[in-house]
Design an enzyme around this catalytic site. Sequence first.
Site, PDB file in Angstrom:
ATOM      1  CG  HIS A   1      -1.724  -1.179   1.737  1.00  0.00           C
ATOM      2  ND1 HIS A   1      -2.971  -1.116   1.327  1.00  0.00           N
ATOM      3  CD2 HIS A   1      -1.382  -2.259   2.215  1.00  0.00           C
ATOM      4  CE1 HIS A   1      -3.479  -2.245   1.928  1.00  0.00           C
ATOM      5  NE2 HIS A   1      -2.631  -3.001   2.274  1.00  0.00           N
ATOM      6  CE1 TYR A   2      -2.005   6.511  -1.896  1.00  0.00           C
ATOM      7  CE2 TYR A   2      -0.690   5.935  -4.054  1.00  0.00           C
ATOM      8  CZ  TYR A   2      -1.691   6.517  -3.382  1.00  0.00           C
ATOM      9  OH  TYR A   2      -2.845   7.210  -4.026  1.00  0.00           O
ATOM     10  CB  THR A   3       0.445   6.176   4.109  1.00  0.00           C
ATOM     11  OG1 THR A   3       1.442   7.380   3.400  1.00  0.00           O
ATOM     12  CG2 THR A   3       1.258   5.496   4.768  1.00  0.00           C
TER      13      THR A   3
ATOM     14  CD  GLU B   1      -0.852   1.494   4.292  1.00  0.00           C
ATOM     15  OE1 GLU B   1      -0.347   2.368   3.421  1.00  0.00           O
ATOM     16  OE2 GLU B   1      -2.060   1.213   4.619  1.00  0.00           O
TER      17      GLU B   1
ATOM     18  CG  HIS C   1      -5.255  -1.789  -0.936  1.00  0.00           C
ATOM     19  ND1 HIS C   1      -5.612  -0.762  -0.160  1.00  0.00           N
ATOM     20  CD2 HIS C   1      -6.182  -2.621  -0.821  1.00  0.00           C
ATOM     21  CE1 HIS C   1      -6.598  -1.102   0.623  1.00  0.00           C
ATOM     22  NE2 HIS C   1      -6.862  -2.344   0.490  1.00  0.00           N
TER      23      HIS C   1
ATOM     24  CG  ASP D   1      -3.210   1.931  -1.907  1.00  0.00           C
ATOM     25  OD1 ASP D   1      -4.502   1.447  -2.145  1.00  0.00           O
ATOM     26  OD2 ASP D   1      -2.671   1.491  -0.760  1.00  0.00           O
TER      27      ASP D   1
HETATM   28 ZN   LIG Z   1      -4.050   0.652   0.739  1.00  0.00          ZN
END
Ligand SMILES: [Zn+2]
Length: 245
Positions: free
Chosen positions: A27-29, A92, A134, A144
Amino acid sequence: MKIKNHFSPNFNNQKRSIKSIKIIVIHYTGMQSERESLIRLCDPKFSVSCHYLISRNGTIYRLVKENKIAWHAGKSSWGNFKNLNKNSIGIELVNKGHDFGYTNFTKKQLASLIKITKKIIRKYKIKNRNIVGHSDIAPLRKIDPGEKFPWKELASGKIGIWHSYSSNFLKKFRKIKIKKKEKKLKFIKNLNKIGYCTSSKNKHIFYKITKAFQRHYRQELINGIIDEECLLISQNLSKNLQKRS
Ligand SMILES: [Zn+2]
Protein backbone atom coordinates in the site's frame (compact mmCIF):
# COMPACT_ATOMS: atom_id res chain seq x y z
CA MET A 1 17.44 -5.21 9.76
CA LYS A 2 16.26 -2.82 12.45
CA ILE A 3 12.54 -2.70 13.16
CA LYS A 4 10.92 -0.20 15.53
CA ASN A 5 7.84 -1.32 17.41
CA HIS A 6 4.94 1.11 17.20
CA PHE A 7 1.90 -0.67 18.56
CA SER A 8 -1.51 -0.42 16.87
CA PRO A 9 -4.62 -1.78 18.57
CA ASN A 10 -6.37 -2.27 15.21
CA PHE A 11 -6.26 -6.04 14.71
CA ASN A 12 -8.30 -9.18 15.43
CA ASN A 13 -7.26 -10.60 18.73
CA GLN A 14 -7.18 -14.29 17.85
CA LYS A 15 -3.93 -15.74 16.55
CA ARG A 16 -3.78 -17.14 13.02
CA SER A 17 -1.84 -20.13 11.78
CA ILE A 18 1.34 -19.73 9.75
CA LYS A 19 -0.31 -21.73 6.98
CA SER A 20 -3.06 -19.14 6.52
CA ILE A 21 -0.54 -16.47 5.47
CA LYS A 22 -0.37 -16.58 1.66
CA ILE A 23 -0.29 -13.03 0.32
CA ILE A 24 1.68 -9.80 0.71
CA VAL A 25 -0.30 -6.61 0.04
CA ILE A 26 1.59 -3.40 -0.69
CA HIS A 27 0.00 0.00 0.00
CA TYR A 28 0.84 3.65 0.12
CA THR A 29 -0.38 5.71 3.06
CA GLY A 30 -1.89 8.52 0.96
CA MET A 31 -1.58 11.03 3.79
CA GLN A 32 0.21 14.36 4.24
CA SER A 33 2.97 13.07 6.52
CA GLU A 34 4.56 10.09 8.19
CA ARG A 35 3.44 11.37 11.58
CA GLU A 36 -0.17 11.61 10.48
CA SER A 37 -0.01 8.09 9.00
CA LEU A 38 1.36 6.57 12.20
CA ILE A 39 -1.28 8.32 14.29
CA ARG A 40 -4.18 7.20 12.10
CA LEU A 41 -2.99 3.61 11.70
CA CYS A 42 -2.80 3.32 15.49
CA ASP A 43 -6.05 5.13 16.34
CA PRO A 44 -8.92 2.81 17.36
CA LYS A 45 -11.38 5.39 15.92
CA PHE A 46 -10.24 4.63 12.35
CA SER A 47 -10.09 0.81 12.51
CA VAL A 48 -7.20 0.66 10.05
CA SER A 49 -3.69 -0.68 10.44
CA CYS A 50 -1.02 -2.75 8.74
CA HIS A 51 1.79 -5.02 9.86
CA TYR A 52 4.65 -2.78 8.73
CA LEU A 53 5.00 0.84 7.77
CA ILE A 54 8.11 2.02 5.94
CA SER A 55 9.08 5.68 6.14
CA ARG A 56 10.73 7.76 3.41
CA ASN A 57 14.12 7.32 5.13
CA GLY A 58 13.77 3.54 5.22
CA THR A 59 12.79 3.08 8.87
CA ILE A 60 10.56 0.04 9.33
CA TYR A 61 7.83 0.22 11.99
CA ARG A 62 6.06 -2.87 13.24
CA LEU A 63 2.44 -1.98 14.08
CA VAL A 64 0.83 -5.40 14.31
CA LYS A 65 2.51 -8.77 14.86
CA GLU A 66 2.53 -11.09 11.84
CA ASN A 67 0.48 -13.75 13.62
CA LYS A 68 -2.38 -11.29 14.15
CA ILE A 69 -4.89 -10.13 11.54
CA ALA A 70 -4.26 -6.44 10.75
CA TRP A 71 -6.96 -4.34 9.08
CA HIS A 72 -5.48 -3.14 5.81
CA ALA A 73 -7.12 -4.91 2.85
CA GLY A 74 -10.86 -4.42 3.42
CA LYS A 75 -13.31 -5.95 0.97
CA SER A 76 -10.99 -7.65 -1.50
CA SER A 77 -10.32 -10.67 -3.67
CA TRP A 78 -7.33 -12.43 -5.25
CA GLY A 79 -7.44 -15.86 -6.89
CA ASN A 80 -9.44 -18.08 -4.59
CA PHE A 81 -8.99 -15.76 -1.61
CA LYS A 82 -11.68 -13.36 -0.42
CA ASN A 83 -11.39 -10.54 2.11
CA LEU A 84 -7.67 -10.86 2.39
CA ASN A 85 -6.88 -9.52 5.87
CA LYS A 86 -6.85 -13.02 7.31
CA ASN A 87 -4.52 -14.37 4.60
CA SER A 88 -2.10 -11.52 4.20
CA ILE A 89 0.69 -9.35 5.54
CA GLY A 90 0.07 -5.65 4.85
CA ILE A 91 2.93 -3.24 4.20
CA GLU A 92 2.36 0.52 3.99
CA LEU A 93 4.85 2.84 2.30
CA VAL A 94 4.75 6.48 3.31
CA ASN A 95 3.75 8.49 0.24
CA LYS A 96 1.33 11.42 -0.09
CA GLY A 97 -0.51 9.55 -2.81
CA HIS A 98 -2.65 10.78 -5.69
CA ASP A 99 -4.72 13.15 -3.55
CA PHE A 100 -1.91 15.07 -1.87
CA GLY A 101 1.05 14.88 -4.30
CA TYR A 102 2.11 11.45 -5.48
CA THR A 103 5.89 11.13 -5.56
CA ASN A 104 8.44 8.45 -6.36
CA PHE A 105 9.19 6.03 -3.57
CA THR A 106 12.67 6.65 -2.14
CA LYS A 107 15.65 4.34 -2.65
CA LYS A 108 15.97 3.77 1.09
CA GLN A 109 12.28 3.00 1.40
CA LEU A 110 12.47 0.42 -1.40
CA ALA A 111 15.66 -1.12 0.00
CA SER A 112 13.89 -1.68 3.34
CA LEU A 113 10.81 -3.01 1.58
CA ILE A 114 12.88 -5.53 -0.38
CA LYS A 115 14.63 -6.73 2.79
CA ILE A 116 11.48 -7.27 4.81
CA THR A 117 9.53 -8.73 1.89
CA LYS A 118 12.25 -11.30 1.19
CA LYS A 119 12.16 -12.33 4.83
CA ILE A 120 8.37 -12.75 4.77
CA ILE A 121 8.46 -14.69 1.47
CA ARG A 122 10.97 -17.14 2.93
CA LYS A 123 9.18 -17.51 6.25
CA TYR A 124 5.71 -18.27 4.81
CA LYS A 125 6.77 -19.63 1.38
CA ILE A 126 4.70 -16.96 -0.36
CA LYS A 127 4.31 -17.44 -4.10
CA ASN A 128 5.47 -14.64 -6.37
CA ARG A 129 2.03 -14.41 -7.93
CA ASN A 130 0.63 -13.52 -4.51
CA ILE A 131 2.67 -10.35 -4.04
CA VAL A 132 0.19 -7.68 -5.00
CA GLY A 133 -0.88 -4.07 -4.62
CA HIS A 134 -4.02 -2.91 -2.83
CA SER A 135 -5.43 -1.85 -6.22
CA ASP A 136 -5.01 -5.40 -7.58
CA ILE A 137 -7.21 -6.91 -4.87
CA ALA A 138 -9.72 -4.03 -4.55
CA PRO A 139 -9.71 -2.37 -8.01
CA LEU A 140 -13.08 -0.67 -7.56
CA ARG A 141 -12.03 1.22 -4.43
CA LYS A 142 -8.26 1.55 -4.43
CA ILE A 143 -5.42 2.85 -6.61
CA ASP A 144 -2.46 2.34 -4.24
CA PRO A 145 0.50 1.80 -4.35
CA GLY A 146 0.05 3.39 -7.79
CA GLU A 147 1.90 3.55 -11.09
CA LYS A 148 5.16 4.83 -9.58
CA PHE A 149 5.64 1.63 -7.64
CA PRO A 150 8.55 -0.24 -9.31
CA TRP A 151 7.01 -3.69 -9.80
CA LYS A 152 9.40 -4.51 -12.66
CA GLU A 153 12.46 -3.76 -10.54
CA LEU A 154 11.16 -5.87 -7.69
CA ALA A 155 10.32 -8.76 -9.98
CA SER A 156 13.92 -8.77 -11.25
CA GLY A 157 14.82 -9.54 -7.62
CA LYS A 158 12.23 -12.34 -7.50
CA ILE A 159 9.56 -10.35 -5.70
CA GLY A 160 6.32 -10.61 -7.67
CA ILE A 161 5.88 -11.50 -11.33
CA TRP A 162 6.65 -9.66 -14.58
CA HIS A 163 6.31 -10.40 -18.29
CA SER A 164 9.21 -11.38 -20.52
CA TYR A 165 8.82 -8.74 -23.27
CA SER A 166 11.10 -5.75 -23.82
CA SER A 167 9.42 -2.38 -23.55
CA ASN A 168 10.66 -1.48 -27.07
CA PHE A 169 8.82 -4.45 -28.53
CA LEU A 170 5.63 -3.73 -26.59
CA LYS A 171 5.49 -0.02 -27.45
CA LYS A 172 4.41 -0.84 -31.02
CA PHE A 173 1.18 -2.35 -29.72
CA ARG A 174 0.21 0.47 -27.40
CA LYS A 175 -3.08 2.25 -28.19
CA ILE A 176 -4.08 -0.33 -30.81
CA LYS A 177 -7.56 -0.75 -29.46
CA ILE A 178 -9.08 -4.19 -29.30
CA LYS A 179 -12.46 -4.50 -30.93
CA LYS A 180 -13.05 -8.21 -31.40
CA LYS A 181 -15.14 -9.77 -28.68
CA GLU A 182 -13.05 -12.99 -28.56
CA LYS A 183 -9.92 -10.97 -27.88
CA LYS A 184 -11.63 -9.07 -25.07
CA LEU A 185 -12.80 -12.34 -23.57
CA LYS A 186 -9.26 -13.68 -23.84
CA PHE A 187 -7.97 -10.66 -21.93
CA ILE A 188 -10.56 -11.17 -19.19
CA LYS A 189 -9.64 -14.84 -18.95
CA ASN A 190 -5.95 -13.98 -18.64
CA LEU A 191 -6.64 -11.47 -15.87
CA ASN A 192 -8.60 -14.10 -14.03
CA LYS A 193 -5.70 -16.55 -14.31
CA ILE A 194 -3.35 -13.93 -12.89
CA GLY A 195 -5.64 -13.48 -9.87
CA TYR A 196 -7.98 -10.56 -10.59
CA CYS A 197 -11.65 -11.02 -9.77
CA THR A 198 -13.42 -10.75 -13.13
CA SER A 199 -16.84 -12.14 -12.28
CA SER A 200 -18.73 -8.93 -13.11
CA LYS A 201 -20.00 -8.23 -16.63
CA ASN A 202 -20.56 -4.56 -15.86
CA LYS A 203 -18.55 -2.40 -18.30
CA HIS A 204 -17.70 0.29 -15.77
CA ILE A 205 -16.39 -2.27 -13.32
CA PHE A 206 -14.27 -3.84 -16.02
CA TYR A 207 -12.83 -0.46 -16.93
CA LYS A 208 -11.57 -0.16 -13.34
CA ILE A 209 -10.09 -3.66 -13.30
CA THR A 210 -8.27 -2.89 -16.57
CA LYS A 211 -6.90 0.27 -14.97
CA ALA A 212 -5.66 -1.72 -11.96
CA PHE A 213 -3.93 -4.15 -14.33
CA GLN A 214 -2.29 -1.23 -16.17
CA ARG A 215 -1.19 0.45 -12.93
CA HIS A 216 0.75 -2.72 -12.15
CA TYR A 217 1.94 -4.09 -15.51
CA ARG A 218 1.70 -1.24 -18.04
CA GLN A 219 2.48 1.88 -16.05
CA GLU A 220 3.17 4.11 -19.07
CA LEU A 221 -0.51 4.48 -19.96
CA ILE A 222 -3.41 3.97 -17.58
CA ASN A 223 -6.64 4.62 -19.43
CA GLY A 224 -8.82 1.59 -18.76
CA ILE A 225 -8.94 0.74 -22.47
CA ILE A 226 -7.87 -2.74 -23.53
CA ASP A 227 -5.26 -2.45 -26.28
CA GLU A 228 -3.00 -4.99 -28.01
CA GLU A 229 -0.16 -4.25 -25.59
CA CYS A 230 -2.35 -5.08 -22.57
CA LEU A 231 -3.52 -8.27 -24.25
CA LEU A 232 0.05 -9.36 -25.02
CA ILE A 233 1.21 -8.70 -21.46
CA SER A 234 -1.73 -10.53 -19.92
CA GLN A 235 -1.16 -13.46 -22.27
CA ASN A 236 2.51 -13.68 -21.38
CA LEU A 237 1.94 -13.45 -17.62
CA SER A 238 -0.76 -16.09 -17.54
CA LYS A 239 1.28 -18.45 -19.76
CA ASN A 240 4.34 -18.11 -17.52
CA LEU A 241 2.19 -18.81 -14.47
CA GLN A 242 0.79 -21.94 -16.09
CA LYS A 243 4.28 -23.23 -16.86
CA ARG A 244 5.25 -22.85 -13.23
CA SER A 245 2.25 -24.52 -11.64
ZN1 LIG B 1 -4.11 0.58 0.66
